[in-house]
Motif scaffolding. Sequence first.
Motif, PDB file in Angstrom:
ATOM      1  N   TYR A  47       0.832  -1.207   0.000  1.00  0.00           N
ATOM      2  CA  TYR A  47       0.000   0.000   0.000  1.00  0.00           C
ATOM      3  C   TYR A  47       0.860   1.247   0.000  1.00  0.00           C
ATOM      4  CZ  TYR A  47      -2.443   3.950   1.995  1.00  0.00           C
ATOM      5  OH  TYR A  47      -2.908   5.228   2.230  1.00  0.00           O
ATOM      6  N   TYR A  48       1.868   1.297   0.875  1.00  0.00           N
ATOM      7  CA  TYR A  48       2.696   2.505   0.973  1.00  0.00           C
ATOM      8  C   TYR A  48       3.477   2.747  -0.312  1.00  0.00           C
ATOM      9  CZ  TYR A  48       1.704   3.148   5.916  1.00  0.00           C
ATOM     10  OH  TYR A  48       1.073   3.384   7.115  1.00  0.00           O
ATOM     11  N   ALA A  49       3.980   1.699  -0.937  1.00  0.00           N
ATOM     12  CA  ALA A  49       4.693   1.875  -2.199  1.00  0.00           C
ATOM     13  C   ALA A  49       3.757   2.411  -3.273  1.00  0.00           C
ATOM     14  CB  ALA A  49       5.327   0.560  -2.638  1.00  0.00           C
ATOM     15  N   ALA A  50       2.552   1.853  -3.345  1.00  0.00           N
ATOM     16  CA  ALA A  50       1.607   2.250  -4.381  1.00  0.00           C
ATOM     17  C   ALA A  50       1.058   3.647  -4.157  1.00  0.00           C
ATOM     18  CB  ALA A  50       0.464   1.229  -4.452  1.00  0.00           C
ATOM     19  N   ILE A  51       0.717   3.977  -2.919  1.00  0.00           N
ATOM     20  CA  ILE A  51       0.146   5.302  -2.647  1.00  0.00           C
ATOM     21  C   ILE A  51       1.226   6.370  -2.762  1.00  0.00           C
ATOM     22  CG2 ILE A  51       0.465   5.495  -0.146  1.00  0.00           C
ATOM     23  CD1 ILE A  51      -2.789   6.226  -2.074  1.00  0.00           C
ATOM     24  N   ALA A  52       2.477   6.036  -2.437  1.00  0.00           N
ATOM     25  CA  ALA A  52       3.566   7.001  -2.602  1.00  0.00           C
ATOM     26  C   ALA A  52       3.769   7.343  -4.072  1.00  0.00           C
ATOM     27  CB  ALA A  52       4.854   6.446  -2.008  1.00  0.00           C
ATOM     28  N   SER A  61      -1.884   3.443  -9.918  1.00  0.00           N
ATOM     29  CA  SER A  61      -1.096   2.463  -9.169  1.00  0.00           C
ATOM     30  C   SER A  61      -1.858   1.143  -9.111  1.00  0.00           C
ATOM     31  CB  SER A  61      -0.815   2.938  -7.734  1.00  0.00           C
ATOM     32  OG  SER A  61       0.346   3.715  -7.663  1.00  0.00           O
ATOM     33  N   HIS A  62      -1.187   0.093  -9.582  1.00  0.00           N
ATOM     34  CA  HIS A  62      -1.737  -1.261  -9.521  1.00  0.00           C
ATOM     35  C   HIS A  62      -0.992  -2.050  -8.448  1.00  0.00           C
ATOM     36  CE1 HIS A  62      -3.893  -1.169 -13.504  1.00  0.00           C
ATOM     37  NE2 HIS A  62      -3.053  -0.149 -13.668  1.00  0.00           N
ATOM     38  N   VAL A  63      -1.708  -2.856  -7.688  1.00  0.00           N
ATOM     39  CA  VAL A  63      -1.095  -3.748  -6.709  1.00  0.00           C
ATOM     40  C   VAL A  63      -1.439  -5.182  -7.101  1.00  0.00           C
ATOM     41  CG1 VAL A  63      -0.943  -4.454  -4.302  1.00  0.00           C
ATOM     42  CG2 VAL A  63      -1.255  -2.036  -4.864  1.00  0.00           C
ATOM     43  N   PHE A  64      -0.417  -5.994  -7.335  1.00  0.00           N
ATOM     44  CA  PHE A  64      -0.574  -7.412  -7.637  1.00  0.00           C
ATOM     45  C   PHE A  64      -0.223  -8.177  -6.368  1.00  0.00           C
ATOM     46  CE2 PHE A  64       0.615  -5.128 -11.451  1.00  0.00           C
ATOM     47  CZ  PHE A  64      -0.371  -5.513 -12.345  1.00  0.00           C
ATOM     48  N   THR A  65      -1.202  -8.827  -5.778  1.00  0.00           N
ATOM     49  CA  THR A  65      -1.006  -9.402  -4.455  1.00  0.00           C
ATOM     50  C   THR A  65      -1.781 -10.703  -4.314  1.00  0.00           C
ATOM     51  OG1 THR A  65      -1.011  -8.845  -2.086  1.00  0.00           O
ATOM     52  CG2 THR A  65      -2.923  -8.142  -3.376  1.00  0.00           C
ATOM     53  N   LEU A  80      -6.356   2.767  -5.393  1.00  0.00           N
ATOM     54  CA  LEU A  80      -5.502   1.684  -5.872  1.00  0.00           C
ATOM     55  C   LEU A  80      -6.315   0.651  -6.655  1.00  0.00           C
ATOM     56  CD1 LEU A  80      -3.333   1.075  -2.682  1.00  0.00           C
ATOM     57  CD2 LEU A  80      -2.959   2.691  -4.554  1.00  0.00           C
ATOM     58  N   ILE A  81      -5.695   0.128  -7.702  1.00  0.00           N
ATOM     59  CA  ILE A  81      -6.271  -0.969  -8.481  1.00  0.00           C
ATOM     60  C   ILE A  81      -5.603  -2.244  -7.991  1.00  0.00           C
ATOM     61  CG2 ILE A  81      -6.648  -1.886 -10.794  1.00  0.00           C
ATOM     62  CD1 ILE A  81      -6.074   1.035 -11.784  1.00  0.00           C
ATOM     63  N   LEU A 299       4.114  10.656   6.811  1.00  0.00           N
ATOM     64  CA  LEU A 299       5.116  10.881   5.771  1.00  0.00           C
ATOM     65  C   LEU A 299       4.440  10.982   4.401  1.00  0.00           C
ATOM     66  CD1 LEU A 299       8.471   8.905   5.571  1.00  0.00           C
ATOM     67  CD2 LEU A 299       7.221   9.549   3.530  1.00  0.00           C
ATOM     68  N   VAL A 300       3.487  10.101   4.134  1.00  0.00           N
ATOM     69  CA  VAL A 300       2.800  10.106   2.840  1.00  0.00           C
ATOM     70  C   VAL A 300       2.114  11.451   2.605  1.00  0.00           C
ATOM     71  CG1 VAL A 300       0.837   9.110   1.584  1.00  0.00           C
ATOM     72  CG2 VAL A 300       2.499   7.610   2.701  1.00  0.00           C
ATOM     73  N   GLU A 301       1.531  12.018   3.653  1.00  0.00           N
ATOM     74  CA  GLU A 301       0.840  13.298   3.510  1.00  0.00           C
ATOM     75  C   GLU A 301       1.785  14.440   3.165  1.00  0.00           C
ATOM     76  OE1 GLU A 301      -2.461  13.814   3.510  1.00  0.00           O
ATOM     77  OE2 GLU A 301      -2.565  11.624   3.602  1.00  0.00           O
TER      78      GLU A 301
END
Length: 312
Positions: A47-52, A61-65, A80-81, A299-301
């Motif tokens: 999540y943090y990698a994708a939202i960043a 941002s796609h997340v394959f999980t 996120l997708i 940090l993300v904000e």
Amino acid sequence: MSVNHGALLGRARKLVPRLGGELAGYKGQAGKVGVFGGCTEYTGAPYYAAIAALRCGADLSHVFTTRGAATVIKTYSPELIVHPYLYESEDLGGEAEARGDAELPERAVERVCEWLPKLSCLVVGPGLGRDPVALSTAERVMHKAMQMNVPLVVDADGLWVWNSPSFDPRPFAEKDQAVVLTPNAVECNRLRARYGTDLGGALGENIVVIEKGEHDQIRVGGGPATVVDTEGSPRRCGGQGDVLAGCVATFLSWGRKAVGTEGDPSWKTASAYAGARLTRSASKAAFAKRGRATLCTDLVEEIGPAFSALFD
């Protein structure tokens, strides 16, 4: 190594697409980042990698999980997708065999690879865990991405694959694509045990290594390191490395598009520098507001304001 921060920032700024200029066309022109990672235990890292990546300026941002992580990650953000394509060993027990699903990992690779031509960069590893089925899938996907010239950021458990005695880095080192490894101190020690003390020299000119630490050190080939020693946060909250991976992925997306076929490799180093510098600036701003209570969500904000101060 003495670093001309102004020159590196200038190089990175040239990679940033102009809003309303070349981005006046359609969604996706500013980058479509994929994150391959996450498992039942670890859902925050992907999540943090994708939202960043999104906060840095990527369009999608796609997340394959894994199936066990997908629903949880979906609840974190509607931005996120999320693709529940991956399998772990526990998914391949007796019931799966009875259904004739022995080829489920192969199916997972195929489903992820269908998306690779649509992505501008792929991050592999955040929250992936050490399950052998997931790691094997990650290795095969990385090779497919390399063959398709999709830039790669390899982080966290993705680096565990690179530490495997059976893993051959030469196809990645010999192909002129963008590959950035982002090991922390422990992961650096493992990589050095596998490849030698001089990681940059061992892995070659086409692989960039960001050695994360009190001062981030960017190594390419056998030359001296580029040291990113700008102030960050004295608090090391979990997820900061994932944010770095997402930010680097966005700059790599822009860099590949900006450079095209010119063959100038400096954009890879500039992208790594930009991601490291941005993460440090955002973490510094978050700590100034929250102190010891700083979390990665804080940090993300701060990515947006920090980006504007550095690159706009």
